[in-house]
Design a protein around this motif. Structure first.
Motif, PDB file in Angstrom:
ATOM      1  N   UNK A 110      25.286  -1.216  14.463  1.00  0.00           N
ATOM      2  CA  UNK A 110      26.322  -0.256  14.082  1.00  0.00           C
ATOM      3  C   UNK A 110      26.706  -0.305  12.603  1.00  0.00           C
ATOM      4  N   UNK A 111      26.007  -1.073  11.772  1.00  0.00           N
ATOM      5  CA  UNK A 111      26.368  -1.156  10.366  1.00  0.00           C
ATOM      6  C   UNK A 111      25.126  -1.351   9.507  1.00  0.00           C
ATOM      7  N   UNK A 112      24.975  -0.497   8.479  1.00  0.00           N
ATOM      8  CA  UNK A 112      23.927  -0.650   7.476  1.00  0.00           C
ATOM      9  C   UNK A 112      24.578  -0.931   6.133  1.00  0.00           C
ATOM     10  N   UNK A 113      24.015  -1.887   5.391  1.00  0.00           N
ATOM     11  CA  UNK A 113      24.468  -2.205   4.042  1.00  0.00           C
ATOM     12  C   UNK A 113      23.250  -2.197   3.131  1.00  0.00           C
ATOM     13  N   UNK A 114      23.388  -1.612   1.942  1.00  0.00           N
ATOM     14  CA  UNK A 114      22.188  -1.522   1.111  1.00  0.00           C
ATOM     15  C   UNK A 114      22.515  -1.447  -0.380  1.00  0.00           C
ATOM     16  N   UNK A 141      25.665   1.121  -0.927  1.00  0.00           N
ATOM     17  CA  UNK A 141      26.054   1.965   0.185  1.00  0.00           C
ATOM     18  C   UNK A 141      26.353   1.197   1.452  1.00  0.00           C
ATOM     19  N   UNK A 142      27.134   1.830   2.312  1.00  0.00           N
ATOM     20  CA  UNK A 142      27.453   1.280   3.634  1.00  0.00           C
ATOM     21  C   UNK A 142      27.479   2.432   4.630  1.00  0.00           C
ATOM     22  N   UNK A 143      26.943   2.172   5.825  1.00  0.00           N
ATOM     23  CA  UNK A 143      26.891   3.193   6.871  1.00  0.00           C
ATOM     24  C   UNK A 143      27.364   2.584   8.180  1.00  0.00           C
ATOM     25  N   UNK A 144      28.388   3.178   8.770  1.00  0.00           N
ATOM     26  CA  UNK A 144      28.924   2.761  10.070  1.00  0.00           C
ATOM     27  C   UNK A 144      28.569   3.839  11.084  1.00  0.00           C
ATOM     28  N   UNK A 145      27.879   3.437  12.149  1.00  0.00           N
ATOM     29  CA  UNK A 145      27.391   4.423  13.110  1.00  0.00           C
ATOM     30  C   UNK A 145      27.413   3.815  14.506  1.00  0.00           C
ATOM     31  N   UNK A 192       0.818  -1.202   0.000  1.00  0.00           N
ATOM     32  CA  UNK A 192       0.000   0.000   0.000  1.00  0.00           C
ATOM     33  C   UNK A 192       0.851   1.249   0.000  1.00  0.00           C
ATOM     34  N   UNK A 193       0.309   2.343   0.530  1.00  0.00           N
ATOM     35  CA  UNK A 193       0.988   3.647   0.570  1.00  0.00           C
ATOM     36  C   UNK A 193       1.648   3.828   1.923  1.00  0.00           C
ATOM     37  N   UNK A 194       2.912   4.213   1.920  1.00  0.00           N
ATOM     38  CA  UNK A 194       3.663   4.312   3.169  1.00  0.00           C
ATOM     39  C   UNK A 194       4.833   5.276   3.010  1.00  0.00           C
ATOM     40  N   UNK A 195       5.188   5.919   4.107  1.00  0.00           N
ATOM     41  CA  UNK A 195       6.416   6.704   4.146  1.00  0.00           C
ATOM     42  C   UNK A 195       7.588   5.769   4.424  1.00  0.00           C
ATOM     43  N   UNK A 196       8.764   6.150   3.939  1.00  0.00           N
ATOM     44  CA  UNK A 196       9.970   5.345   4.120  1.00  0.00           C
ATOM     45  C   UNK A 196      11.061   6.214   4.735  1.00  0.00           C
ATOM     46  N   UNK A 197      11.736   5.656   5.734  1.00  0.00           N
ATOM     47  CA  UNK A 197      12.858   6.338   6.367  1.00  0.00           C
ATOM     48  C   UNK A 197      13.964   5.315   6.555  1.00  0.00           C
ATOM     49  N   UNK A 198      15.016   5.421   5.738  1.00  0.00           N
ATOM     50  CA  UNK A 198      16.115   4.462   5.774  1.00  0.00           C
ATOM     51  C   UNK A 198      17.379   5.149   6.272  1.00  0.00           C
ATOM     52  N   UNK A 199      17.975   4.590   7.330  1.00  0.00           N
ATOM     53  CA  UNK A 199      19.197   5.161   7.877  1.00  0.00           C
ATOM     54  C   UNK A 199      18.990   6.581   8.351  1.00  0.00           C
ATOM     55  N   UNK A 200      19.892   7.475   7.954  1.00  0.00           N
ATOM     56  CA  UNK A 200      19.778   8.884   8.303  1.00  0.00           C
ATOM     57  C   UNK A 200      19.123   9.681   7.170  1.00  0.00           C
ATOM     58  N   UNK A 207      30.128   9.898  19.464  1.00  0.00           N
ATOM     59  CA  UNK A 207      29.157   9.340  18.529  1.00  0.00           C
ATOM     60  C   UNK A 207      29.643   9.616  17.110  1.00  0.00           C
ATOM     61  N   UNK A 208      29.312   8.717  16.208  1.00  0.00           N
ATOM     62  CA  UNK A 208      29.815   8.837  14.844  1.00  0.00           C
ATOM     63  C   UNK A 208      28.820   8.256  13.845  1.00  0.00           C
ATOM     64  N   UNK A 209      28.931   8.723  12.624  1.00  0.00           N
ATOM     65  CA  UNK A 209      28.078   8.256  11.536  1.00  0.00           C
ATOM     66  C   UNK A 209      28.839   8.505  10.232  1.00  0.00           C
ATOM     67  N   UNK A 210      29.285   7.444   9.601  1.00  0.00           N
ATOM     68  CA  UNK A 210      30.077   7.547   8.374  1.00  0.00           C
ATOM     69  C   UNK A 210      29.358   6.740   7.298  1.00  0.00           C
ATOM     70  N   UNK A 211      29.109   7.364   6.146  1.00  0.00           N
ATOM     71  CA  UNK A 211      28.344   6.694   5.102  1.00  0.00           C
ATOM     72  C   UNK A 211      28.965   6.974   3.736  1.00  0.00           C
ATOM     73  N   UNK A 212      29.123   5.929   2.944  1.00  0.00           N
ATOM     74  CA  UNK A 212      29.633   6.065   1.592  1.00  0.00           C
ATOM     75  C   UNK A 212      28.717   5.368   0.603  1.00  0.00           C
ATOM     76  N   UNK A 213      28.562   5.956  -0.584  1.00  0.00           N
ATOM     77  CA  UNK A 213      27.687   5.406  -1.616  1.00  0.00           C
ATOM     78  C   UNK A 213      28.397   5.494  -2.963  1.00  0.00           C
TER      79      UNK A 213
END
Length: 451
Positions: A228-232, A256-260, A156-164, A267-273
């Motif tokens: 502490x790690x997102x991969x997408x 992409x990869x995000x280390x946080x 259906x219809x939805x908002x999406x919030x991925x990572x930051x 506190x840290x948040x590093x993301x590369x795409x």
């Protein structure tokens, strides 16, 4: 506003806390909140919102059923002097955004139906309001969901919030948030949560019940969130894309990869795409790297939290070849670099130091500065949605400009937040050499009631 929300949510949760139960943190998407523990009538009686958050309905088709409800009522005023450095259609503009977003969340056993309409209008937008300023009355979110144990299916219809929300966000800051139509599957594998997506963005209209699924754009992919790690991987298609003077079909793939994390007041948040694909018959090669490192001092006066953010976002280095090097931020958050964000994350080098302060138990503030340069002299400057606002043809300068901003937020009650911001963006050589070059000033005032 990000700092204001962060300050407000724990306060709101604490106000609804008893010794035996911790209320869930209020979210922007709302469907992530779990109020099932309020099945206990004594817990519901602890706060006036309890009877709205859990309404028992007995049995439906032999399954226990209950309903959760809530609402957001927001009024926001923005006042500009020399918007877009004096080059906007109405550079000295002041307007008010008004929106109401109630929701109802029905649970019947392992099945669920979530509905959230929106009523959004504006006052004083010049020369005329656009679809992110007002949408009349429409369906913002509406989906059904089945809980199959480790797998949850949603359509259906939805908002999406991925990572930051560097690539996929809710566009919460402007008056009309962004939603998608399609399918999502959430899969739990050990400590990992994997989201599988196949959706299309919703194109809002300014009238009632005229929002439509985009026929030009599509999004698909997989987003894995681990500790502490997102991969997408995200796939994107736009059949009517435009980059500078070129138009055509765009198919783009993002890895992409995000280390946080946070540890010992750091506190840290590093993301590369990295991005690749094709546009108008040519190849795409683009990338971005963003870093955020901060240190909190909770025992010092005003509990300062110092943060340094840097962003490097690729641009097109050669306009005469058939390749595209401009990074595509896809569907990023609405207030990307702060309350005043005339430029978006395209062809950009950015440095942004800031400090957050706790002025009182219910009052938070932040002060920040930022500087912006073009990554490539051959590419121009874009706004947050990715529209070219200054072409590269008339200047070799890199410096775009510098910005200062201060915000303050008061959590007046568990449900009501009042906030304000003041910002200024002074143009650099590139802006002055390519058109109007006045300093932008903006004052933002907001009242937000939600439960």
């Amino acid at each position: 506003m990000a700092l204001a929300l962060a300050a407000c949510l724990p306060t709101a949760a604490h106000a609804q806390t008893t010794e035996a139960w911790q209320a869930p943190t209020l979210t922007i998407t709302r469907y992530d909140e779990d109020w099932s523990d309020l099945a206990d009538a004594d817990e519901r009686a602890d706060h006036w919102t309890g009877p709205f958050k859990y309404i028992p309905l007995g049995e439906i088709a032999g399954e226990d059923a209950w309903l959760s409800t809530g609402i957001e009522l927001r009024a926001r005023s923005e006042n500009y002097d020399d918007n877009l450095w004096g080059g906007a259609d109405a550079p000295d503009d002041g307007y008010v955004w008004l929106r109401a977003m109630p929701y109802a969340d029905l649970h019947v056993g392992k099945l669920r139906a979530f509905v959230q309409p929106i009523a959004a209008t504006s006052i004083g937008v010049a020369p005329s309001p656009g679809p992110v300023d007002e949408t009349g009355i429409d369906l913002l979110q509406g989906f059904v969901e089945a809980d199959l144990g480790p797998v949850t299916l949603r359509g259906g219809r939805q908002m999406l919030s991925l990572g930051t929300e560097r690539l996929i966000g809710t566009r919460y800051g402007p008056n009309v948030p962004l939603a998608f139509d399609g399918l999502r599957a959430n899969v739990r594998v050990g400590s990992a949560k994997i989201s599988l997506l196949a959706v299309r963005p919703v194109q809002p209209g300014k009238g009632d019940f005229d929002d439509r699924t985009s026929s030009d754009k599509a999004l698909w992919g997989a987003y894995a969130a681990l500790p502490e790690l997102d991969l997408y991987y995200l796939g994107y298609r736009n059949d009517a894309a435009r980059w500078a003077a070129r138009t055509g079909a765009e198919t783009r793939h993002s890895l992409g990869a995000r280390w946080h994390g946070a540890r010992h007041n750091w506190h840290w948040n590093v993301e590369g795409v990295a991005q690749f694909g094709h546009f108008a018959g040519g190849r795409i090669r683009a990338w971005t790297l963003g870093t955020e490192v901060g240190r909190a001092f909770p025992d010092a006066p005003l509990a300062p939290d110092f943060t340094l953010r840097t962003n490097v976002v690729s641009g097109d280095t050669n306009r005469s070849d058939n390749r595209l090097g401009t990074f595509n931020a896809l569907f990023p958050k609405g207030k990307y670099f702060g309350e005043l964000s005339p430029v978006g994350p395209y062809n950009m080098i950015n440095v942004n130091p800031s400090v957050g302060l706790q002025l009182a138990p219910t009052v938070s503030a932040s002060i920040g500065a930022a500087a912006f340069w073009r990554y490539s002299r051959a590419d121009g400057v874009y706004d947050i949605p990715g529209n070219l606002i200054r072409s590269a043809e008339d200047s070799r300068a890199r410096f775009i400009g510098k910005e200062v901003e201060a915000t303050v937020a008061w959590q007046a009650s568990a449900e009501l937040e009042l906030s304000a911001s003041i910002s200024a963006f002074a143009p650099g050589a590139f802006i002055r050499e390519t058109g109007s070059g006045k300093t932008i000033h903006m004052l933002g005032l907001e009242s937000n009631f939600r439960f």
